[in-house]
Design a protein around this motif. Structure first.
Motif, short mmCIF file in Angstrom:
data_model
loop_
_atom_site.label_atom_id
_atom_site.label_comp_id
_atom_site.label_asym_id
_atom_site.label_seq_id
_atom_site.Cartn_x
_atom_site.Cartn_y
_atom_site.Cartn_z
N GLU A 106 0.83 -1.22 0.00
CA GLU A 106 0.00 0.00 0.00
C GLU A 106 0.86 1.26 0.00
O GLU A 106 0.51 2.25 -0.66
N LYS A 109 2.06 1.51 -3.59
CA LYS A 109 0.97 1.95 -4.48
C LYS A 109 0.51 3.37 -4.16
O LYS A 109 -0.10 4.03 -5.00
N GLY A 110 0.74 3.81 -2.91
CA GLY A 110 0.30 5.14 -2.51
C GLY A 110 -1.17 5.21 -2.17
O GLY A 110 -1.77 6.29 -2.16
N ARG A 111 -1.77 4.05 -1.89
CA ARG A 111 -3.20 4.01 -1.56
C ARG A 111 -3.55 2.67 -0.92
O ARG A 111 -2.76 1.73 -0.98
N LYS A 112 -4.73 2.61 -0.32
CA LYS A 112 -5.23 1.35 0.24
C LYS A 112 -5.61 0.42 -0.90
O LYS A 112 -6.05 0.87 -1.97
#
Length: 161
Positions: A106, A109-112
């Motif tokens: 995460e 990816k820079g996100r949930k």
């Protein structure tokens, strides 16, 4: 001109922190430099019911292990002139909500992650920047100190790795 092989190794009888430098106990800028597949292993777990409560029984499950290694970019190893410390940790190849690897993916990816999301080839994380919090742990008999990864987090915007 002959160049020394990077695979040249000298035997010694030191173990753990017996004269070896370990990285300082703090948060370090780091780059993911290795992902190794350690294969499938069996492990015994407490069997649980639907509510997550232990049934008192044991079950054996197979799980795949990875080893991730980071180079600490702000911390030179005095034992290896011109080289930074490298530190790593084993992870189960799982992206369940409680998985430590999921948190790292995460961050990458820079996100949930979405439920059921296929994240693709995690080897693409190689070269990615992280913060690695190093902690020191003593051996059971207290005679040795080891540098271990306490946490892996994202890099603050103002911090250069």
């Amino acid at each position: 001109m002959t160049t020394a092989s990077p695979w040249s190794v000298t035997a010694n009888n030191k173990t753990g922190s017996d004269g070896y430098a370990i990285p300082p106990e703090e948060n370090h800028g780091a780059v993911l430099v290795a992902i190794a597949d350690l294969g499938t292993h069996e492990r015994e777990f407490d069997k649980t019911d639907r509510d997550g409560k232990s049934t008192g029984q044991k079950e054996t499950r197979a799980y795949r292990q990875l080893f991730l290694a980071w180079e600490l970019t702000d911390c030179e190893n005095p034992d290896k002139k011109g080289q930074n410390f490298v530190i790593g940790k084993e992870f189960s190849l799982s992206l369940g909500v409680k998985s430590q690897l999921r948190g790292i993916v995460e961050i990458w990816k820079g996100r949930k992650l979405a439920d059921g999301e296929n994240v693709g080839d995690i080897h693409l994380m190689l070269g990615s920047k992280f913060m690695v919090d190093v902690t020191h742990n003593k051996s059971k008999d207290g005679s040795k100190t080891y540098g271990n990864i306490k946490a892996v987090t994202s890099v603050p915007k103002k911090y250069k790795v």
